[in-house]
Write an enzyme that holds these catalytic residues in place. Structure first.
Site: not given
Ligand code: TRP
Length: 354
Positions: A217, A134, A220
């Protein structure tokens, strides 16, 4: 498999819910409140939840506090929480069997998070892979909430003294940290209080649904067109599937399929009847497959496999009173468990009580 939604039914809290359930193992899972669910979530995580709710004392909650690390607008926060709740209920999470609640409704978790933070060390928090990722992705928003994300997650789990946590591989390190924090608390206060939580899959292998872009996979973050959502209407699904990458077809019998074709077959394996899959496998192996027809069939089967859930999403979404009832009931049950943990924890720590 899916129990029909009945808006007039008041789900009772079994009288001795926590008496008998105390002897059952406890499952906790946090659902990120980032909006719509796709087929990957459905066949992966949710079908697992549906099995577990029949066997364990389950708490499934929507992790709205965690999502604050990225500063959503109040409007987005609320509508995402609602959407996720509606879709889990539509998919068959049964508020009578499992406790489904919103994290911020059981604010004891914030208190436990505070206590656990006193024994979480900067070095170990900085070493968490998710934190490093992050930091790399958002160098302008390295806030303390992000750093202590694993502590809040540990608090979610320890709050109900869970031992089983159905999460994916990417959460293993967080679970290890939850064990560390729980054990450290136990050592410090000389009590075997918190049990150790472990990652858990319900017996069978998790079904992985690939995305439509042929690259990996379904998810979104890979772009709208890559994922088919439970709430997508038939036309949208058809369009997305028809756009999936193919080629001019196999040139030799029994040729190995390229990834982007194999992925479509893998989806078909999940949504279509066995003989449909076999039919297209045979056509492929004889080099007679027409990808247009193949995708048309795949789209039709995806649409019918999800039709029931889609209808329930619309019905539940339009029923504010039902949603409110579920949320209130969930909060009440989760509170009961949280209150008893915090009472013990305060006492163990020696928080003034006179
Ligand atoms: N961190 C989890 C994720 O990203 C979500 C989560 C928050 C969670 N709290 C939890 C999962 C507690 C399991 C248990 O998916």
């Amino acid at each position: 498999m899916i129990q029909t939604y009945n808006k007039n039914y008041t789900y009772p809290i079994p009288q001795n819910y926590f008496l008998f359930s105390r002897h059952m193992e406890t499952v906790v899972s946090g659902i990120r409140s980032t909006g719509k669910l796709h087929l990957g979530n459905y066949y992966g995580a949710i079908t697992n939840f549906l099995e577990m709710q029949n066997q364990y004392r389950c708490f499934f909650f929507i992790a709205d506090l965690h999502s604050l690390t990225t500063h959503p607008t109040p409007h987005d926060l609320q509508s995402n929480v609602r959407q996720v709740l509606v879709e889990y209920l539509a998919a068959g999470i049964d508020p009578e069997k499992a406790t489904i609640y919103i994290q911020s409704d059981v604010i004891e978790v914030a208190e436990l998070y505070l206590y656990l933070n006193m024994n979480a060390y900067l070095g170990e928090l900085e070493r968490a892979t998710s934190f490093k990722d992050k930091v790399r992705a958002n160098p302008d928003n390295i806030n303390a909430g992000l750093l202590t994300y694993p502590v809040l997650m540990a608090a979610d789990i320890l709050l109900h003294k869970a031992t089983k946590v159905p999460v994916g591989k990417d959460q293993e390190q967080h679970l290890e940290m939850a064990r560390t924090f729980g054990n450290r608390f136990n050592r410090l206060y000389k009590q075997e209080y918190f049990p150790e939580p472990y990652a858990y899959n319900h017996g069978k292998q998790l079904v992985k649904i690939p995305g439509l872009d042929g690259k990996g996979k379904m998810g979104k973050s890979e772009g709208e067109a890559n994922a088919v959502y439970l709430s997508d209407d038939a036309e949208t699904i058809r369009k997305k599937v028809m756009k999936a990458v193919t080629d001019s077809g196999p040139t030799e019998p029994n040729q190995t399929k390229p990834d982007y074709i194999q992925n479509l077959f893998d989806i078909m394996k999940v949504v279509s009847p066995e003989d449909t899959l076999q039919h297209f496998e045979n056509l492929y192996n004889r080099c007679e497959i027409r990808y247009g027809d193949f995708k048309k069939q795949l789209a039709a089967d995806m649409i019918s496999a999800t039709a029931e859930v889609r209808e329930r999403i619309h019905a539940i979404s339009a029923d504010d009173a039902y949603i409110r009832k579920v949320v209130e009931q969930g909060a009440e049950k989760a509170h009961e468990s949280a209150r008893s943990t915090l009472k013990d924890v305060r006492e163990l720590i020696g928080i003034r009580k006179f």
